[in-house]
Design a protein around this motif. Structure first.
Motif, PDB file in Angstrom:
ATOM      1  N   PRO A   1      36.894  29.416  40.585  1.00 47.63           N
ATOM      2  CA  PRO A   1      35.924  29.614  39.499  1.00 47.63           C
ATOM      3  C   PRO A   1      34.458  29.570  39.956  1.00 47.63           C
ATOM      4  CG  PRO A   1      37.651  28.155  38.786  1.00 47.63           C
ATOM      5  CD  PRO A   1      37.838  28.356  40.274  1.00 47.63           C
ATOM      6  N   MET A   2      34.176  28.826  41.006  1.00 47.50           N
ATOM      7  CA  MET A   2      32.801  28.716  41.472  1.00 47.50           C
ATOM      8  C   MET A   2      32.480  29.769  42.540  1.00 47.50           C
ATOM      9  SD  MET A   2      30.739  25.302  42.457  1.00 47.50           S
ATOM     10  CE  MET A   2      30.679  25.125  44.214  1.00 47.50           C
ATOM     11  N   LEU A   3      33.449  30.077  43.395  1.00 46.93           N
ATOM     12  CA  LEU A   3      33.189  30.977  44.517  1.00 46.93           C
ATOM     13  C   LEU A   3      33.723  32.391  44.313  1.00 46.93           C
ATOM     14  CD1 LEU A   3      33.984  28.589  47.511  1.00 46.93           C
ATOM     15  CD2 LEU A   3      31.758  29.108  46.489  1.00 46.93           C
ATOM     16  N   GLY A   4      34.551  32.575  43.293  1.00 50.85           N
ATOM     17  CA  GLY A   4      35.129  33.903  43.055  1.00 50.85           C
ATOM     18  C   GLY A   4      35.990  34.341  44.226  1.00 50.85           C
ATOM     19  N   MET A   5      35.854  35.598  44.597  1.00 48.11           N
ATOM     20  CA  MET A   5      36.676  36.166  45.680  1.00 48.11           C
ATOM     21  C   MET A   5      36.384  35.503  47.020  1.00 48.11           C
ATOM     22  SD  MET A   5      37.997  39.632  44.461  1.00 48.11           S
ATOM     23  CE  MET A   5      38.333  40.114  46.072  1.00 48.11           C
ATOM     24  N   MET A   6      35.215  34.897  47.149  1.00 50.07           N
ATOM     25  CA  MET A   6      34.862  34.233  48.412  1.00 50.07           C
ATOM     26  C   MET A   6      35.745  33.012  48.672  1.00 50.07           C
ATOM     27  SD  MET A   6      32.596  36.104  49.756  1.00 50.07           S
ATOM     28  CE  MET A   6      32.096  35.058  51.086  1.00 50.07           C
ATOM     29  N   ALA A   7      36.366  32.462  47.636  1.00 52.74           N
ATOM     30  CA  ALA A   7      37.221  31.279  47.798  1.00 52.74           C
ATOM     31  C   ALA A   7      38.354  31.537  48.780  1.00 52.74           C
ATOM     32  CB  ALA A   7      37.780  30.839  46.447  1.00 52.74           C
ATOM     33  N   SER A   8      38.820  32.777  48.858  1.00 52.99           N
ATOM     34  CA  SER A   8      39.923  33.084  49.774  1.00 52.99           C
ATOM     35  C   SER A   8      39.498  32.993  51.236  1.00 52.99           C
ATOM     36  CB  SER A   8      40.501  34.462  49.469  1.00 52.99           C
ATOM     37  OG  SER A   8      39.525  35.461  49.680  1.00 52.99           O
ATOM     38  N   PHE A   9      38.198  32.984  51.494  1.00 57.50           N
ATOM     39  CA  PHE A   9      37.706  32.879  52.868  1.00 57.50           C
ATOM     40  C   PHE A   9      37.418  31.437  53.289  1.00 57.50           C
ATOM     41  CE2 PHE A   9      36.493  37.185  51.522  1.00 57.50           C
ATOM     42  CZ  PHE A   9      37.164  37.904  52.496  1.00 57.50           C
ATOM     43  N   VAL A  10      37.513  30.509  52.354  1.00 60.17           N
ATOM     44  CA  VAL A  10      37.257  29.102  52.663  1.00 60.17           C
ATOM     45  C   VAL A  10      38.509  28.522  53.324  1.00 60.17           C
ATOM     46  CG1 VAL A  10      36.792  26.823  51.687  1.00 60.17           C
ATOM     47  CG2 VAL A  10      35.647  28.841  50.755  1.00 60.17           C
ATOM     48  N   PRO A  11      38.372  27.936  54.506  1.00 63.86           N
ATOM     49  CA  PRO A  11      39.537  27.357  55.191  1.00 63.86           C
ATOM     50  C   PRO A  11      40.070  26.137  54.423  1.00 63.86           C
ATOM     51  CG  PRO A  11      37.617  27.461  56.657  1.00 63.86           C
ATOM     52  CD  PRO A  11      37.166  27.837  55.292  1.00 63.86           C
ATOM     53  N   GLU A  12      41.287  26.271  53.869  1.00 67.57           N
ATOM     54  CA  GLU A  12      41.864  25.195  53.059  1.00 67.57           C
ATOM     55  C   GLU A  12      41.975  23.899  53.834  1.00 67.57           C
ATOM     56  OE1 GLU A  12      45.333  25.888  50.727  1.00 67.57           O
ATOM     57  OE2 GLU A  12      44.618  27.858  50.068  1.00 67.57           O
ATOM     58  N   LYS A  13      42.315  23.968  55.126  1.00 71.86           N
ATOM     59  CA  LYS A  13      42.458  22.743  55.921  1.00 71.86           C
ATOM     60  C   LYS A  13      41.128  22.005  56.036  1.00 71.86           C
ATOM     61  CE  LYS A  13      44.036  20.781  60.291  1.00 71.86           C
ATOM     62  NZ  LYS A  13      43.508  19.524  59.899  1.00 71.86           N
ATOM     63  N   THR A  14      40.042  22.736  56.168  1.00 71.16           N
ATOM     64  CA  THR A  14      38.717  22.113  56.256  1.00 71.16           C
ATOM     65  C   THR A  14      38.391  21.377  54.965  1.00 71.16           C
ATOM     66  OG1 THR A  14      37.980  23.832  57.789  1.00 71.16           O
ATOM     67  CG2 THR A  14      36.266  22.561  56.665  1.00 71.16           C
ATOM     68  N   VAL A  15      38.657  22.029  53.829  1.00 74.19           N
ATOM     69  CA  VAL A  15      38.400  21.395  52.526  1.00 74.19           C
ATOM     70  C   VAL A  15      39.322  20.187  52.357  1.00 74.19           C
ATOM     71  CG1 VAL A  15      38.477  21.713  50.028  1.00 74.19           C
ATOM     72  CG2 VAL A  15      37.574  23.534  51.493  1.00 74.19           C
ATOM     73  N   ALA A  16      40.599  20.340  52.700  1.00 77.04           N
ATOM     74  CA  ALA A  16      41.556  19.236  52.574  1.00 77.04           C
ATOM     75  C   ALA A  16      41.154  18.057  53.459  1.00 77.04           C
ATOM     76  CB  ALA A  16      42.965  19.708  52.922  1.00 77.04           C
ATOM     77  N   ASP A  17      40.696  18.331  54.662  1.00 74.15           N
ATOM     78  CA  ASP A  17      40.247  17.251  55.556  1.00 74.15           C
ATOM     79  C   ASP A  17      39.033  16.531  54.972  1.00 74.15           C
ATOM     80  OD1 ASP A  17      42.271  17.900  57.339  1.00 74.15           O
ATOM     81  OD2 ASP A  17      40.942  18.930  58.760  1.00 74.15           O
ATOM     82  N   MET A  18      38.103  17.287  54.392  1.00 77.36           N
ATOM     83  CA  MET A  18      36.906  16.697  53.784  1.00 77.36           C
ATOM     84  C   MET A  18      37.301  15.823  52.582  1.00 77.36           C
ATOM     85  SD  MET A  18      33.678  18.624  52.017  1.00 77.36           S
ATOM     86  CE  MET A  18      34.591  19.046  50.546  1.00 77.36           C
ATOM     87  N   LEU A  19      38.170  16.362  51.713  1.00 82.81           N
ATOM     88  CA  LEU A  19      38.618  15.588  50.556  1.00 82.81           C
ATOM     89  C   LEU A  19      39.383  14.344  50.988  1.00 82.81           C
ATOM     90  CD1 LEU A  19      39.881  18.424  48.177  1.00 82.81           C
ATOM     91  CD2 LEU A  19      37.688  17.212  48.093  1.00 82.81           C
ATOM     92  N   GLY A  20      40.237  14.487  51.993  1.00 85.46           N
ATOM     93  CA  GLY A  20      41.003  13.342  52.495  1.00 85.46           C
ATOM     94  C   GLY A  20      40.096  12.241  53.018  1.00 85.46           C
ATOM     95  N   ALA A  21      39.069  12.615  53.757  1.00 89.66           N
ATOM     96  CA  ALA A  21      38.114  11.622  54.270  1.00 89.66           C
ATOM     97  C   ALA A  21      37.389  10.937  53.115  1.00 89.66           C
ATOM     98  CB  ALA A  21      37.118  12.289  55.215  1.00 89.66           C
ATOM     99  N   ASP A  22      37.015  11.706  52.090  1.00 90.92           N
ATOM    100  CA  ASP A  22      36.355  11.126  50.919  1.00 90.92           C
ATOM    101  C   ASP A  22      37.282  10.145  50.195  1.00 90.92           C
ATOM    102  OD1 ASP A  22      34.096  12.591  51.478  1.00 90.92           O
ATOM    103  OD2 ASP A  22      34.266  13.922  49.739  1.00 90.92           O
ATOM    104  N   LEU A  23      38.559  10.511  50.055  1.00 92.98           N
ATOM    105  CA  LEU A  23      39.508   9.623  49.384  1.00 92.98           C
ATOM    106  C   LEU A  23      39.728   8.338  50.184  1.00 92.98           C
ATOM    107  CD1 LEU A  23      42.198  12.127  48.038  1.00 92.98           C
ATOM    108  CD2 LEU A  23      40.312  11.044  46.785  1.00 92.98           C
ATOM    109  N   GLU A  24      39.796   8.446  51.498  1.00 89.75           N
ATOM    110  CA  GLU A  24      39.951   7.254  52.338  1.00 89.75           C
ATOM    111  C   GLU A  24      38.743   6.332  52.189  1.00 89.75           C
ATOM    112  OE1 GLU A  24      40.724   8.892  56.210  1.00 89.75           O
ATOM    113  OE2 GLU A  24      42.661   9.709  55.546  1.00 89.75           O
ATOM    114  N   THR A  25      37.542   6.916  52.176  1.00 89.09           N
ATOM    115  CA  THR A  25      36.328   6.126  51.965  1.00 89.09           C
ATOM    116  C   THR A  25      36.360   5.461  50.592  1.00 89.09           C
ATOM    117  OG1 THR A  25      35.054   7.558  53.421  1.00 89.09           O
ATOM    118  CG2 THR A  25      33.804   6.245  51.834  1.00 89.09           C
ATOM    119  N   ALA A  26      36.802   6.212  49.579  1.00 90.17           N
ATOM    120  CA  ALA A  26      36.880   5.667  48.214  1.00 90.17           C
ATOM    121  C   ALA A  26      37.869   4.505  48.153  1.00 90.17           C
ATOM    122  CB  ALA A  26      37.274   6.760  47.235  1.00 90.17           C
ATOM    123  N   LEU A  27      39.016   4.636  48.779  1.00 92.03           N
ATOM    124  CA  LEU A  27      40.007   3.556  48.770  1.00 92.03           C
ATOM    125  C   LEU A  27      39.465   2.306  49.455  1.00 92.03           C
ATOM    126  CD1 LEU A  27      43.241   5.610  49.444  1.00 92.03           C
ATOM    127  CD2 LEU A  27      42.730   4.277  47.378  1.00 92.03           C
TER     128      LEU A  27
END
Length: 157
Positions: free
Chosen positions: A114-140
């Motif tokens: 919804p925010m990136l439109g067609m560009m979302a398909s070019f975002v590396p999912e693993k990079t986003v998942a790694d970033m979110l995972g690090a944020d969740l670990e910090t939050a915990l």
């Protein structure tokens, strides 16, 4: 949708104590690494629902974005924050009584389309998942630290 989950065990605390930490709007910006501030728009304790705005630091071109969403909870069991704008995000915290403490499971799902439109398909999912995972670990770690500090403060009083 990109989904990431993390778990932890906090020894010596109850789900009620963890819930108290997670439900304190003043602590959210200290626990969640990207949240700079929060605003409570509306809260209904009977319905266990609130409307909340968070200001999240995304860095780069995005800077700080305003995220408006709904908060729902089951006392001492679960907290779910569902962001509607600017992109769909759901963060679910589940608390379970365990031997000598509390087990916490947190799962975050984010939809970039919804925010990136067609560009979302070019975002590396693993990079986003790694970033979110690090944020969740910090939050915990932040939840564990603040819950223990709260317990120590009450014991000293």
């Amino acid at each position: 949708m990109i989904k990431v989950g993390r778990r932890c065990h906090i020894e010596g605390v109850t789900p009620e104590q963890v819930f108290t930490t997670l439900s304190d709007p003043g602590l959210i910006s200290q626990i969640l690494p990207r949240v700079q501030k929060t605003e409570l728009l509306d809260r209904d304790d009977v319905a266990r629902h609130a409307r909340l705005v968070t200001y999240m630091s995304m860095g780069g071109l995005f800077g700080t974005i305003r995220c408006e969403g709904d908060l729902a909870w089951q006392d001492n069991r679960e907290i779910v924050f569902t962001v509607r704008t600017p992109l769909p995000v759901e963060t679910r915290w589940v608390l379970n009584q365990a031997v000598n403490g509390t087990d916490i499971q947190v799962v975050m799902g984010i939809d970039l389309a919804p925010m990136l439109g067609m560009m979302a398909s070019f975002v590396p999912e693993k990079t986003v998942a790694d970033m979110l995972g690090a944020d969740l670990e910090t939050a915990l770690r932040g939840v564990a630290r603040h819950t223990r500090q709260s317990l120590s403060a009450r014991a000293a009083a």
